[in-house]
Structures are given as structure tokens and as C-alpha cells.
Design a protein around this motif. Structure first.
Motif, PDB file in Angstrom:
ATOM      1  N   THR A 207     -24.230  24.264  40.607  1.00 51.63           N
ATOM      2  CA  THR A 207     -24.760  24.171  41.960  1.00 51.63           C
ATOM      3  C   THR A 207     -25.409  25.488  42.363  1.00 51.63           C
ATOM      4  O   THR A 207     -25.068  26.561  41.844  1.00 51.63           O
ATOM      5  CB  THR A 207     -23.652  23.799  42.966  1.00 51.63           C
TER       6      THR A 207
ATOM      7  N   THR B 118     -25.766  28.418  44.864  1.00 52.53           N
ATOM      8  CA  THR B 118     -24.789  28.979  45.800  1.00 52.53           C
ATOM      9  C   THR B 118     -25.346  30.060  46.716  1.00 52.53           C
ATOM     10  O   THR B 118     -24.638  30.555  47.587  1.00 52.53           O
ATOM     11  CB  THR B 118     -23.598  29.578  45.027  1.00 52.53           C
TER      12      THR B 118
ATOM     13  N   THR C 143     -27.874  32.791  41.565  1.00 49.50           N
ATOM     14  CA  THR C 143     -27.445  31.760  42.511  1.00 49.50           C
ATOM     15  C   THR C 143     -26.719  30.591  41.870  1.00 49.50           C
ATOM     16  O   THR C 143     -25.818  30.003  42.463  1.00 49.50           O
ATOM     17  CB  THR C 143     -28.661  31.236  43.309  1.00 49.50           C
TER      18      THR C 143
ATOM     19  N   PRO D 175     -18.499  26.440  40.257  1.00 44.88           N
ATOM     20  CA  PRO D 175     -17.247  26.922  40.841  1.00 44.88           C
ATOM     21  C   PRO D 175     -15.989  26.313  40.234  1.00 44.88           C
ATOM     22  O   PRO D 175     -14.953  26.980  40.156  1.00 44.88           O
ATOM     23  CB  PRO D 175     -17.388  26.527  42.319  1.00 44.88           C
TER      24      PRO D 175
ATOM     25  N   GLY E 137     -17.230  22.943  48.875  1.00 41.77           N
ATOM     26  CA  GLY E 137     -18.007  23.459  47.757  1.00 41.77           C
ATOM     27  C   GLY E 137     -17.269  23.528  46.434  1.00 41.77           C
ATOM     28  O   GLY E 137     -17.889  23.721  45.390  1.00 41.77           O
TER      29      GLY E 137
END
Length: 348
Positions: free
Chosen positions: A182, A184, A191, A195, A296
Motif C-alpha cells: 500500500t 503510505t 511510500t 504493514p 491501515g
């Protein structure tokens, strides 16, 4: 004699070319093909360079692979639609069926790159490596990251180690699985993260190293089959926050084309108790509802606060809302059975 030596050189050139793997680059635009007014400008026009210009900007690319390319479209990835996905899917299929092509690399804008990657991870029926790549800086920027990202993406795609790892994303010298990656950070070149699992490996100046393999079924091991003109079901995402206006929620249910809803719940996919009527009406209308989380990361526990058994909801496992939407759309092409769809969230 000159003609003889010339013939030898041509033969050697062809032999070396044939020895290299062939990669099809499918260009779709994005920042990696963006152009700004100056080297330090943070504003630019995404999707300005053609596929050929992008490839020409990467020194040494053709020394590691024979490169073919197709300009699928050339746009800011924030403007990509599900119809664009079908167009890209058709090009991936074409490259997958072409016996002269060994691997596929897709250049893509970073805003929705993770969604396209996961979509292809579920529907692409090929064992050929598929790697998505983008950049955080326009092609004209000082220290543009696009050229090295693309070089590394091709290196990952042709690596023998890459087979049977599903669709991958290569950014900033890291290799990620499509399901967990993803974006972030709004502008940082680092980026892209995963996670819940971390990267699968690294690629440094084309040198590929893997540390793990994705443990969810992908590509040829999924049941999701589409055609080039498949219309995906209408699935919405609702973001929870303090004091949600239930009148707005009620208005969503007026859309008779709506087949599914993903709720980006608070914490462990929690939904406020004052949304009781909305959930009941949605389920009575046959709308399938998945609980995800706005946090997230982390797993959404099945039946947290008895929500799933009370209302007939689906726990979204550790998929972010935008990816839970993709899996729900594809699941709804096959079934409305919430037990089966729940199992899909554990498998894919």
C-alpha cells in the motif's frame, strides 16, 4: 572477406539477443511518465511521456532483456476506471499468450497502483511474472526515481526466483506482493510498504534477493474468471467517523445498482450501533456488506461485537478497504453467499 565478418557479427548479435529474456512493457501513464516545468517543481502533468520515451530514458535496460512495449493508455492513475482495468487485462492476456514473451512489466501511476496490482493478482491467468512499477517523482525531476525503478522492475521480472510469487510491485529497491502492498506517504519515494507482512525482497541495481513468498492464492490458483468486457458489480466504500449522518447512509441505498458495501470501520472494523437500521435495510436489499478497517493494518476479527452474526456481515481479514472492494466485486460475479465470500477473504 568483409562480407564474411559482417555475417559473423550479425549472427553473434542475433544469438546474444535470443539468449536474453523478452519483456513486454505495458505503459499506462502516471508520474513515471510525468513532465514538470522545472526540476524542482512538485506539480507536473502525469502520463506525458510515451512508452518509447520512457524506455529510452533507462540506460542499460536492453542489455538485460529484449524489450517490447504497448501503450495501453497514458493517464493519471487517479483517473483510472474499471473499464481501463479491462483494457489492461486484455493486454496482459495477449502478452501472456504470446510465447515470445517471458515476463510482463506494467508502468503505472502510484495513486491506484496497489489496486490494479491486486486486481491482476486475482484475475490474471498466467504463470509469467507480472511486475508493476511507478515513481514518486516526475521524469524531469532532480533525482527522478523512475528510471532505476523501471530497470529494477525488469530485473525482477526476468529473475528465475520470481516465478510463482503472484503479481509483484517494485518500488524504491523493494519487492512487494500485490495483496499486502500500500502507498503510505503522499510524496516520499519510500511510500510503498506492506504493514502486515513487510517486503518480499530487495532489488539493488538489478540484483534480486527474496526473503519470503506470498501465502495467499493468486493468478492461476484463483477461481475468478473474467472476459475483456466484464462489467464489475457496483460496490461502494463507506468510511466511518464520529457522528456519521445516517441520512447520508440511507441515501446510498436508493441506488438500485448497488450490490456491495465495504465499511472502513473504526478499530477492529467496528460499526456504530446507531447504524443498525442502515445495516438491516442493506442486507434486506440483498447488498453484501464487508467490514474492513480504517487503521491501515491488522486483521479484522470475525464477529467483533457480534456484528457478523447479527447482521450477516463479512469480516475483511487484513485487506484494506480499497482491496476488500476488489475481492468483493469479483466474488459477487460468482455468488451472493456470504459464507462462501467469507472464505474468499481468508484464501485470497
Amino acid at each position: 572477406m568483409k562480407r564474411f565478418f559482417f555475417s559473423i557479427l550479425v549472427f553473434l548479435f542475433i544469438a546474444v539477443s535470443d539468449a536474453k529474456p523478452t519483456v513486454e512493457i505495458l505503459a499506462t501513464g502516471g508520474t513515471i511518465a510525468g513532465v514538470a516545468a522545472s526540476q524542482t517543481s512538485t506539480t507536473y502533468v502525469a502520463g506525458s511521456l510515451s512508452a518509447q520515451q520512457l524506455i529510452n530514458s533507462v540506460n542499460g535496460l536492453e542489455s538485460i532483456a529484449n524489450i517490447k512495449y504497448t501503450q495501453v493508455y497514458n493517464k493519471d492513475s487517479g483517473n483510472i476506471t474499471t473499464s481501463d482495468w479491462m483494457k489492461l487485462y486484455a493486454e496482459v492476456n495477449k502478452a501472456a499468450q504470446d510465447q515470445s514473451i517471458d515476463a510482463i512489466v506494467i508502468t503505472h501511476g502510484t495513486d491506484t497502483l496497489e489496486e490494479t496490482a491486486y486486481f491482476l493478482n486475482l484475475v490474471a491467468k498466467t504463470e509469467k511474472p507480472i511486475v508493476l512499477v511507478g515513481s514518486m517523482r516526475a521524469s524531469t525531476s532532480m533525482s527522478a526515481d523512475g528510471p532505476l525503478n523501471l530497470y529494477n522492475a525488469v530485473a525482477v521480472a526476468i529473475s528465475p526466483q520470481t516465478h510463482n510469487r503472484g503479481v509483484l510491485v517494485v518500488m524504491n529497491e523493494k519487492i512487494f506482493g500485490a495483496r499486502n502492498v500500500t502507498k503510505t506517504h503522499t510524496t516520499n519515494v519510500d511510500t510503498f510498504q506492506s504493514p502486515n507482512s513487510g517486503p518480499l525482497g530487495d532489488v539493488v541495481m538489478g540484483d534480486v534477493s527474496y526473503y519470503s513468498t506470498p501465502n495467499r492464492a493468486s493468478t492461476t490458483d484463483t477461481p475468478f474468471k473474467i472476459s475483456n468486457d466484464t462489467a464489475l458489480p457496483n460496490v461502494a466504500i463507506i468510511y466511518e467517523y464520529v457522528g456519521v449522518d445516517t441520512k447520508i447512509l440511507a441515501s446510498i441505498l436508493k441506488d438500485k445498482t448497488l450490490k456491495g458495501i465495504v465499511i472502513a470501520g473504526v478499530g477492529d472494523g467496528n460499526i456504530p450501533s446507531y447504524e443498525h437500521d442502515f445495516l438491516v435495510k442493506a442486507r434486506k436489499a440483498g447488498i453484501v456488506v464487508v467490514r474492513s478497517s480504517r487503521t491501515g493494518s491488522g486483521i479484522v476479527s470475525y464477529d467483533y461485537n457480534n456484528l457478523d452474526t447479527t447482521y450477516g456481515l463479512i469480516a475483511g481479514d487484513n485487506l484494506r478497504p480499497e482491496k476488500a472492494r476488489i475481492l468483493l466485486m469479483l466474488s459477487l460475479l460468482q455468488t451472493n453467499d456470504i459464507k462462501q465470500i467469507q472464505q474468499n477473504f481468508y484464501k485470497y
